[in-house]
Design an enzyme around this catalytic site. Sequence first.
Site, PDB file in Angstrom:
ATOM      1  N   ASN A  19     -23.904   6.236  14.606  1.00 23.28           N
ATOM      2  CA  ASN A  19     -24.037   5.151  13.625  1.00 23.28           C
ATOM      3  C   ASN A  19     -25.211   4.237  13.954  1.00 23.28           C
ATOM      4  O   ASN A  19     -25.942   3.806  13.062  1.00 23.28           O
ATOM      5  CB  ASN A  19     -22.743   4.336  13.553  1.00 23.28           C
ATOM      6  CG  ASN A  19     -21.774   4.927  12.536  1.00 23.28           C
ATOM      7  OD1 ASN A  19     -22.060   5.955  11.935  1.00 23.28           O
ATOM      8  ND2 ASN A  19     -20.635   4.292  12.350  1.00 23.28           N
TER       9      ASN A  19
ATOM     10  N   PHE B 275     -31.932   8.788   5.229  1.00 29.36           N
ATOM     11  CA  PHE B 275     -31.869   7.423   5.771  1.00 29.36           C
ATOM     12  C   PHE B 275     -33.256   6.811   5.937  1.00 29.36           C
ATOM     13  O   PHE B 275     -33.497   6.044   6.859  1.00 29.36           O
ATOM     14  CB  PHE B 275     -31.065   7.385   7.081  1.00 29.36           C
ATOM     15  CG  PHE B 275     -29.585   7.397   6.811  1.00 29.36           C
ATOM     16  CD1 PHE B 275     -28.863   6.227   6.849  1.00 29.36           C
ATOM     17  CD2 PHE B 275     -28.944   8.573   6.458  1.00 29.36           C
ATOM     18  CE1 PHE B 275     -27.517   6.228   6.551  1.00 29.36           C
ATOM     19  CE2 PHE B 275     -27.599   8.585   6.150  1.00 29.36           C
ATOM     20  CZ  PHE B 275     -26.876   7.404   6.194  1.00 29.36           C
TER      21      PHE B 275
ATOM     22  N   HIS C 220     -34.692   5.320   3.143  1.00 27.06           N
ATOM     23  CA  HIS C 220     -34.856   4.597   1.881  1.00 27.06           C
ATOM     24  C   HIS C 220     -34.819   3.106   2.174  1.00 27.06           C
ATOM     25  O   HIS C 220     -33.822   2.601   2.689  1.00 27.06           O
ATOM     26  CB  HIS C 220     -33.738   4.961   0.905  1.00 27.06           C
ATOM     27  CG  HIS C 220     -33.678   6.428   0.621  1.00 27.06           C
ATOM     28  ND1 HIS C 220     -34.609   7.047  -0.188  1.00 27.06           N
ATOM     29  CD2 HIS C 220     -32.842   7.399   1.064  1.00 27.06           C
ATOM     30  CE1 HIS C 220     -34.330   8.348  -0.234  1.00 27.06           C
ATOM     31  NE2 HIS C 220     -33.264   8.582   0.522  1.00 27.06           N
TER      32      HIS C 220
ATOM     33  N   LYS D 182       0.836  -1.202   0.000  1.00 22.99           N
ATOM     34  CA  LYS D 182       0.000   0.000   0.000  1.00 22.99           C
ATOM     35  C   LYS D 182       0.877   1.260   0.000  1.00 22.99           C
ATOM     36  O   LYS D 182       0.661   2.195  -0.778  1.00 22.99           O
ATOM     37  CB  LYS D 182      -0.871  -0.029   1.267  1.00 22.99           C
ATOM     38  CG  LYS D 182      -2.202   0.655   1.135  1.00 22.99           C
ATOM     39  CD  LYS D 182      -2.955   0.531   2.436  1.00 22.99           C
ATOM     40  CE  LYS D 182      -4.303  -0.102   2.253  1.00 22.99           C
ATOM     41  NZ  LYS D 182      -5.144  -0.072   3.436  1.00 22.99           N
TER      42      LYS D 182
ATOM     43  N   PHE E 250     -16.584  10.848  11.019  1.00 28.12           N
ATOM     44  CA  PHE E 250     -17.957  10.628  10.542  1.00 28.12           C
ATOM     45  C   PHE E 250     -18.056  10.587   9.023  1.00 28.12           C
ATOM     46  O   PHE E 250     -19.141  10.668   8.471  1.00 28.12           O
ATOM     47  CB  PHE E 250     -18.884  11.730  11.084  1.00 28.12           C
ATOM     48  CG  PHE E 250     -18.945  11.770  12.590  1.00 28.12           C
ATOM     49  CD1 PHE E 250     -19.789  10.921  13.285  1.00 28.12           C
ATOM     50  CD2 PHE E 250     -18.129  12.624  13.313  1.00 28.12           C
ATOM     51  CE1 PHE E 250     -19.839  10.933  14.666  1.00 28.12           C
ATOM     52  CE2 PHE E 250     -18.164  12.655  14.705  1.00 28.12           C
ATOM     53  CZ  PHE E 250     -19.027  11.798  15.382  1.00 28.12           C
TER      54      PHE E 250
ATOM     55  N   CYS F 107     -19.047  -0.082   8.614  1.00 25.33           N
ATOM     56  CA  CYS F 107     -19.337   0.589   9.893  1.00 25.33           C
ATOM     57  C   CYS F 107     -20.624   0.121  10.579  1.00 25.33           C
ATOM     58  O   CYS F 107     -20.571  -0.360  11.712  1.00 25.33           O
ATOM     59  CB  CYS F 107     -19.381   2.093   9.683  1.00 25.33           C
ATOM     60  SG  CYS F 107     -17.757   2.772   9.276  1.00 25.33           S
TER      61      CYS F 107
END
Length: 440
Positions: free
Chosen positions: A214, A255, A257, A35, A155, A266
């Site tokens: 969350n 949120f 849907h 990486k 966030f 997460c």
Amino acid sequence: MKIAIVGTGYVGLVQGVVLSEFGMNVLCLDKDKAKIEKLKRGIVPIYEPGLEEVMARNIAANRLRFTTDSQEAFNFADIIFIAVGTPPAEDGSADLSHVRLVAEEIGQSIIGYKIIVNKSTVPVGTGRLVHDIITQQIKNRGVDARIDIVSNPEFLREGKAVQDCFKPDRVVIGCESENAKKIMQDIYNVLFINQTPFVFTNLETAELIKYASNAFLAVKISFINEIALLAEKVGANTQEIAKAMGMDGRISPKFLHCGPGYGGSCFPKDTLALSRIGRDSGEEMLVVEAAIKANHKQKARMISKIINSMNSINGKTIAILGLSFKPETDDMRDAPSIDIIKGLIAAGAKIRAFCPKGMIEARWRLADSAKDIYYARDEYDSADSADAIVLITEWNQFRGLDLIELRKNMQGSFFFDLRNVFSRSREIRQLFNYFAVGQT
Ligand code: NAD
């Protein structure tokens, strides 16, 4: 200001790049050599819109560098951000082994005063644990070193991570040291002067804010998914229900849907971890646990809906559109597509899958099912000879599909739209035996 970021994943890399754009001198550390080699050559190892350009600019300006050498990073930096993974352990709790290891490495290396900022999502008490691990190591070495600990949860949303870091809704800073607080304010000065709301609080509150946020979003998704299951039974339309609910300012349309259930790196792990924290603290998180249960049910319902609608899928070929857990990311961690594909294969189906960015990761995450999955060149190749199409992730490029072309070489005519992308299209109902979610 000299900053080291430990972990160059979705959070650490984006934060490192954005902080260098804010004018900080940033050294990103990762133990993954491949990486870091890529990053040194200016190659972004993940798909995150807009990241490459900002990264290139800051590498060129010499504000952003990469290393695998932890000594180099910890000697260089005044402030060390921990952004390593905290995946779920077997019992659902957050696996803190990476965080612990980094804390030990820091304690074994540093001299002088350093601020340790925890960006990883961690259970309440981890800030103090990191403090204790580092100070114990310092004591063992008998050197002159001192630390302050800050909890600064992240966030950002994958797919919108760069924009979220440039314009966050809020910055949460948990710490007990006035000096650390002042330095954190200086690091985020660009945001501060742009009137971004800052929440200063203690370590425990900052750590819990992240899980509470969350979990609340996961609860919201599970709630509307449950309404969707009911709506299908009683002939109601969830999109209209959600629209009307969202008009109430107390609820908000976000949120709401309905779909195949939440996934990603997460929500599944953070809801599990919060439920574990609750149980460990003698306080069951009943609402969160119900959301977890409802999410499993939702994914299972998607599979049974497909099987029942087609009578049987044994020997049938199913085209899958979208594998990543949401659009604009290559992240497949806990993507609903994994459970759904496995469920369809278990019922005897063969899969022809296509995703704009998720296929590389899907190949190894679904390696056990490799013989039953063909990875298609594009959407049309995926539909070729298929009995049904299942749209799982709402990539924008699917919205403009040529439906006639898509249908042309199919054997069957089923179309399961798990994101309601085409629910308002008359054409799709003329061409396909079409099923949306949460409406009849
Ligand atoms: P990730 O798995 O993409 O990246 C973690 C990186 O840390 C990897 O590159 C790994 O090689 C590196 N690493 C692990 N141990 C190391 C060590 N000892 N030294 C150096 N490098 C090490 O994880 P992520 O998605 O970036 O998430 C990181 C944290 O941020 C997690 O706690 C996660 O819950 C939280 N978070 C994630 C998101 C998201 O959308 N991905 C959003 C907010 C918060």
